[in-house]
Design a protein around this motif. Structure first.
Motif, PDB file in Angstrom:
ATOM      1  N   ALA A  25       0.825  -1.215   0.000  1.00  0.00           N
ATOM      2  CA  ALA A  25       0.000   0.000   0.000  1.00  0.00           C
ATOM      3  C   ALA A  25       0.853   1.255   0.000  1.00  0.00           C
ATOM      4  CB  ALA A  25      -0.938  -0.009   1.215  1.00  0.00           C
ATOM      5  N   ILE A  26       1.886   1.301   0.845  1.00  0.00           N
ATOM      6  CA  ILE A  26       2.713   2.498   0.916  1.00  0.00           C
ATOM      7  C   ILE A  26       3.551   2.650  -0.350  1.00  0.00           C
ATOM      8  CG2 ILE A  26       4.659   1.408   2.135  1.00  0.00           C
ATOM      9  CD1 ILE A  26       5.030   4.035   3.664  1.00  0.00           C
ATOM     10  N   GLN A  27       3.952   1.529  -0.942  1.00  0.00           N
ATOM     11  CA  GLN A  27       4.700   1.620  -2.198  1.00  0.00           C
ATOM     12  C   GLN A  27       3.811   2.171  -3.310  1.00  0.00           C
ATOM     13  OE1 GLN A  27       6.290  -2.331  -2.782  1.00  0.00           O
ATOM     14  NE2 GLN A  27       8.140  -1.868  -1.619  1.00  0.00           N
ATOM     15  N   LEU A  57      -5.995  -3.284  -1.642  1.00  0.00           N
ATOM     16  CA  LEU A  57      -4.903  -2.725  -0.843  1.00  0.00           C
ATOM     17  C   LEU A  57      -5.466  -1.873   0.297  1.00  0.00           C
ATOM     18  CD1 LEU A  57      -2.212  -1.549  -3.442  1.00  0.00           C
ATOM     19  CD2 LEU A  57      -2.101  -3.513  -1.907  1.00  0.00           C
ATOM     20  N   PRO A  58      -4.895  -1.990   1.497  1.00  0.00           N
ATOM     21  CA  PRO A  58      -5.377  -1.171   2.622  1.00  0.00           C
ATOM     22  C   PRO A  58      -4.941   0.282   2.479  1.00  0.00           C
ATOM     23  CG  PRO A  58      -3.437  -2.412   3.275  1.00  0.00           C
ATOM     24  CD  PRO A  58      -3.794  -2.885   1.890  1.00  0.00           C
ATOM     25  N   ASP A  59      -5.566   1.142   3.250  1.00  0.00           N
ATOM     26  CA  ASP A  59      -5.155   2.543   3.332  1.00  0.00           C
ATOM     27  C   ASP A  59      -4.060   2.617   4.392  1.00  0.00           C
ATOM     28  OD1 ASP A  59      -4.894   5.295   3.512  1.00  0.00           O
ATOM     29  OD2 ASP A  59      -6.678   5.549   4.747  1.00  0.00           O
ATOM     30  N   PHE A  60      -2.823   2.835   3.973  1.00  0.00           N
ATOM     31  CA  PHE A  60      -1.698   2.775   4.903  1.00  0.00           C
ATOM     32  C   PHE A  60      -1.888   3.729   6.077  1.00  0.00           C
ATOM     33  CE2 PHE A  60       2.431   3.748   6.652  1.00  0.00           C
ATOM     34  CZ  PHE A  60       3.061   2.522   6.685  1.00  0.00           C
ATOM     35  N   LYS A  61      -2.196   4.975   5.796  1.00  0.00           N
ATOM     36  CA  LYS A  61      -2.329   5.966   6.858  1.00  0.00           C
ATOM     37  C   LYS A  61      -3.506   5.661   7.790  1.00  0.00           C
ATOM     38  CE  LYS A  61      -0.098   9.756   4.353  1.00  0.00           C
ATOM     39  NZ  LYS A  61      -0.241  11.117   3.766  1.00  0.00           N
ATOM     40  N   GLY A  62      -4.499   4.974   7.263  1.00  0.00           N
ATOM     41  CA  GLY A  62      -5.661   4.661   8.077  1.00  0.00           C
ATOM     42  C   GLY A  62      -5.503   3.400   8.918  1.00  0.00           C
ATOM     43  N   TRP A  67      -1.951  -1.731  13.222  1.00  0.00           N
ATOM     44  CA  TRP A  67      -0.906  -2.740  13.023  1.00  0.00           C
ATOM     45  C   TRP A  67       0.283  -2.472  13.947  1.00  0.00           C
ATOM     46  CZ3 TRP A  67       4.234  -2.712  11.575  1.00  0.00           C
ATOM     47  CH2 TRP A  67       4.788  -3.949  11.202  1.00  0.00           C
ATOM     48  N   TYR A  68       0.686  -1.228  14.030  1.00  0.00           N
ATOM     49  CA  TYR A  68       1.837  -0.849  14.857  1.00  0.00           C
ATOM     50  C   TYR A  68       1.596  -1.192  16.324  1.00  0.00           C
ATOM     51  CZ  TYR A  68       5.134   2.285  17.286  1.00  0.00           C
ATOM     52  OH  TYR A  68       6.097   2.802  18.116  1.00  0.00           O
ATOM     53  N   SER A  69       0.416  -0.882  16.828  1.00  0.00           N
ATOM     54  CA  SER A  69       0.096  -1.136  18.236  1.00  0.00           C
ATOM     55  C   SER A  69       0.097  -2.629  18.546  1.00  0.00           C
ATOM     56  CB  SER A  69      -1.262  -0.532  18.596  1.00  0.00           C
ATOM     57  OG  SER A  69      -1.242   0.870  18.449  1.00  0.00           O
ATOM     58  N   ASN A 103      16.771  10.422   8.525  1.00  0.00           N
ATOM     59  CA  ASN A 103      16.017  10.547   9.780  1.00  0.00           C
ATOM     60  C   ASN A 103      14.520  10.798   9.567  1.00  0.00           C
ATOM     61  OD1 ASN A 103      15.808  13.289   9.125  1.00  0.00           O
ATOM     62  ND2 ASN A 103      17.437  13.907  10.519  1.00  0.00           N
ATOM     63  N   TYR A 104      14.040  10.535   8.361  1.00  0.00           N
ATOM     64  CA  TYR A 104      12.608  10.613   8.063  1.00  0.00           C
ATOM     65  C   TYR A 104      11.976   9.299   8.494  1.00  0.00           C
ATOM     66  CZ  TYR A 104       8.346  11.609   5.324  1.00  0.00           C
ATOM     67  OH  TYR A 104       7.051  11.863   4.923  1.00  0.00           O
ATOM     68  N   MET A 105      10.988   9.355   9.389  1.00  0.00           N
ATOM     69  CA  MET A 105      10.408   8.148   9.963  1.00  0.00           C
ATOM     70  C   MET A 105       8.960   7.946   9.519  1.00  0.00           C
ATOM     71  SD  MET A 105      12.953   6.974  11.497  1.00  0.00           S
ATOM     72  CE  MET A 105      14.595   7.587  11.865  1.00  0.00           C
ATOM     73  N   VAL A 106       8.391   6.803   9.893  1.00  0.00           N
ATOM     74  CA  VAL A 106       7.015   6.482   9.508  1.00  0.00           C
ATOM     75  C   VAL A 106       6.048   7.543  10.032  1.00  0.00           C
ATOM     76  CG1 VAL A 106       5.149   4.796   9.698  1.00  0.00           C
ATOM     77  CG2 VAL A 106       7.518   4.011   9.436  1.00  0.00           C
ATOM     78  N   ARG A 107       6.313   8.051  11.212  1.00  0.00           N
ATOM     79  CA  ARG A 107       5.441   9.079  11.789  1.00  0.00           C
ATOM     80  C   ARG A 107       5.392  10.322  10.902  1.00  0.00           C
ATOM     81  NH1 ARG A 107       5.882  11.394  17.998  1.00  0.00           N
ATOM     82  NH2 ARG A 107       4.167  12.880  17.873  1.00  0.00           N
ATOM     83  N   ASP A 108       6.510  10.669  10.291  1.00  0.00           N
ATOM     84  CA  ASP A 108       6.540  11.805   9.369  1.00  0.00           C
ATOM     85  C   ASP A 108       5.596  11.568   8.188  1.00  0.00           C
ATOM     86  OD1 ASP A 108       8.539  13.416  10.698  1.00  0.00           O
ATOM     87  OD2 ASP A 108      10.038  11.983  10.021  1.00  0.00           O
ATOM     88  N   TYR A 109       5.624  10.336   7.696  1.00  0.00           N
ATOM     89  CA  TYR A 109       4.769   9.997   6.554  1.00  0.00           C
ATOM     90  C   TYR A 109       3.294  10.103   6.921  1.00  0.00           C
ATOM     91  CZ  TYR A 109       2.643   7.425   2.724  1.00  0.00           C
ATOM     92  OH  TYR A 109       1.855   7.072   1.654  1.00  0.00           O
ATOM     93  N   LEU A 110       2.949   9.609   8.108  1.00  0.00           N
ATOM     94  CA  LEU A 110       1.554   9.663   8.539  1.00  0.00           C
ATOM     95  C   LEU A 110       1.062  11.097   8.666  1.00  0.00           C
ATOM     96  CD1 LEU A 110       1.548   6.861  11.288  1.00  0.00           C
ATOM     97  CD2 LEU A 110       0.832   6.679   8.897  1.00  0.00           C
ATOM     98  N   GLN A 111       1.987  12.001   8.966  1.00  0.00           N
ATOM     99  CA  GLN A 111       1.640  13.416   9.093  1.00  0.00           C
ATOM    100  C   GLN A 111       1.714  14.148   7.762  1.00  0.00           C
ATOM    101  OE1 GLN A 111       4.474  14.577  12.127  1.00  0.00           O
ATOM    102  NE2 GLN A 111       3.063  14.109  13.788  1.00  0.00           N
ATOM    103  N   GLY A 112       2.084  13.422   6.704  1.00  0.00           N
ATOM    104  CA  GLY A 112       2.141  14.028   5.375  1.00  0.00           C
ATOM    105  C   GLY A 112       3.310  14.976   5.188  1.00  0.00           C
TER     106      GLY A 112
END
Length: 239
Positions: A25-27, A57-62, A67-69, A103-112
């Protein structure tokens, strides 16, 4: 494989499968043109199959946070030594002089978050989060491998099964009216479990013969367990 271990194994299988879907999905979200071109090659230009695949495909940000938790909770139990690594791919450093691919992390992506130069060219995009997520998925797969290997913590599994047996005994005693004896057994089970959790997380304790309250307080202060109802040694052993 014990029933308890089997449940962990099944949960890890599901997390890994869901992780692969999130990876796709993220790709797709970051590289839609290239991704769909590759799908057309795989499905031999069958547009219907490509459309159906993309639809599933799932919505990655949604869906990532769930999944992470779940993955974090499982890794905490199965592979605690890698928990900080797993979290580090999500959380960005508290102090960043600038934001780069490194140093760009998954959290950055979720925040756009996206870094753009004065001339409008993008220097860091969400694509930088892909390898971070892949590493998280690799750790979940490593947890699965650890669970299935001969090096897994057999002590924890055997101890858990023993605890189940002891609790059944305590329950029978309680039904028969032997409340003090039932409480004593439950107290021993709780104490052994807390001490095993302490040992698994490699937390040292100065007291020679710590009780339930000592162990619970130590685990709370180490952020291993959440603060909750207070347990006293006298309460648990007296029943």
């Amino acid at each position: 494989m014990s029933e308890r271990t089997q449940k962990f194994s099944e949960q890890l299988d599901r997390l890994i499968a869901d992780g692969y879907k999130l990876q796709m999905a993220i790709q797709h979200e970051c590289n839609p043109v290239e991704f769909e071109e590759r799908l057309n090659e795989i499905f031999k230009e069958d547009k219907a199959k490509v459309k159906e695949y993309l639809k599933e495909l799932p919505d990655f940000k949604g869906e990532y946070q769930t999944w992470y938790s779940e993955a974090q909770a499982v890794i905490k139990q199965v592979l605690p030594d890698r928990l900080s690594d797993f979290i580090s791919y999500y959380e960005y450093p508290r102090v960043r002089k600038d934001i780069s691919f490194k140093n760009y992390m998954v959290r950055d992506y979720l925040q756009g978050l996206q870094i753009t130069r004065y001339d409008g060219n993008v220097t860091v995009s969400g694509r930088a989060a892909i390898p971070e997520f892949v590493q998280q998925l690799n750790i979940v797969e490593a947890a699965k491998g650890t669970l299935e290997s001969a090096l897994m913590d057999l002590k924890a599994v055997l101890q858990a099964d023993l605890f189940d047996s002891e609790i059944d005994t305590a329950s029978a005693l309680a039904k028969a009216g032997y409340l003090r004896a039932a409480g004593a057994i439950c107290g021993v089970v709780i104490e052994k479990h807390l001490d095993h959790v302490r040992d698994t997380h490699k937390i040292k304790i100065a007291k020679k013969n710590p009780g339930i309250s000592d162990l619970a307080q130590l685990l709370r202060s180490s952020n291993v367990i959440r603060a909750g109802c207070e347990l006293s040694d006298s309460d648990s052993h007296e029943g």
